[in-house]
Every structure is written in C-alpha cells, then in structure tokens.
Design a protein around this motif. Structure first.
Motif, PDB file in Angstrom:
ATOM      1  N   SER A   1      -4.432  -0.760  -6.765  1.00 42.93           N
ATOM      2  CA  SER A   1      -5.617  -0.119  -7.100  1.00 42.93           C
ATOM      3  C   SER A   1      -5.474   1.275  -7.945  1.00 42.93           C
ATOM      4  CB  SER A   1      -6.295   0.148  -5.930  1.00 42.93           C
ATOM      5  OG  SER A   1      -5.670   1.134  -5.175  1.00 42.93           O
TER       6      SER A   1
ATOM      7  N   LYS B   1      -4.325   1.161  -2.144  1.00 40.93           N
ATOM      8  CA  LYS B   1      -4.235  -0.131  -1.859  1.00 40.93           C
ATOM      9  C   LYS B   1      -3.213  -0.535  -3.102  1.00 40.93           C
ATOM     10  CE  LYS B   1      -6.604  -1.083   1.562  1.00 40.93           C
ATOM     11  NZ  LYS B   1      -6.054  -1.535   2.973  1.00 40.93           N
TER      12      LYS B   1
ATOM     13  N   ASP C   1       0.871  -1.263  -0.090  1.00 39.68           N
ATOM     14  CA  ASP C   1      -0.001  -0.078  -0.090  1.00 39.68           C
ATOM     15  C   ASP C   1       0.832   1.116   0.001  1.00 39.68           C
ATOM     16  OD1 ASP C   1      -2.010  -1.603   0.133  1.00 39.68           O
ATOM     17  OD2 ASP C   1      -2.581  -1.443   2.215  1.00 39.68           O
TER      18      ASP C   1
END
Length: 66
Positions: free
Chosen positions: A34, A31, A18
């Motif tokens: 993402s 994340k 992350d």
C-alpha cells in the motif's frame, strides 16, 4: 508556496508483510503493497531499520535488514 505541500512525503510498501512505524508517537501500520502520504513531512516519523529507497519525496519500504 504553501510549506505543507513542500513537506509532503509519500511512503510506499514493496513488502510482502505489513510494516509498522511511528507517527507522532503512535504506531501506524503500512499494509503490504500500500501507499500513504504524510502532509507534514518526516519531522514526526520514526521508520524502523529496513531496506528502503528514497526518491525526492517518495520513500519505498523494502525488506527487513538481515
């Protein structure tokens, strides 16, 4: 043309872990793997140092700088 559309920025993570950055003074966790979009551009965004690539309105977050 709507100025907010012109300022929209997308941040994509190509990291295995992350990535935490600040938006309007608050910590935001992106994340691993993402994507998120920020409607009002980078004016309120602080990105900690890391390897990144920038393509127009796309920022790709890579690994930490070593």
């Amino acid at each position: 043309m709507d100025n907010k559309v012109d300022n929209k920025i997308t941040i994509r993570s190509d990291r295995k872990d992350d990535y935490t950055f600040q938006y309007k003074g608050e910590d935001v966790v992106l994340k691993a793997g993402s994507i998120l979009s920020i409607a009002d551009g980078l004016h309120e965004v602080v990105l900690p140092t890391c390897v990144m690539k920038v393509f127009n309105n796309l920022i790709v977050i890579k690994d930490d700088v070593k």
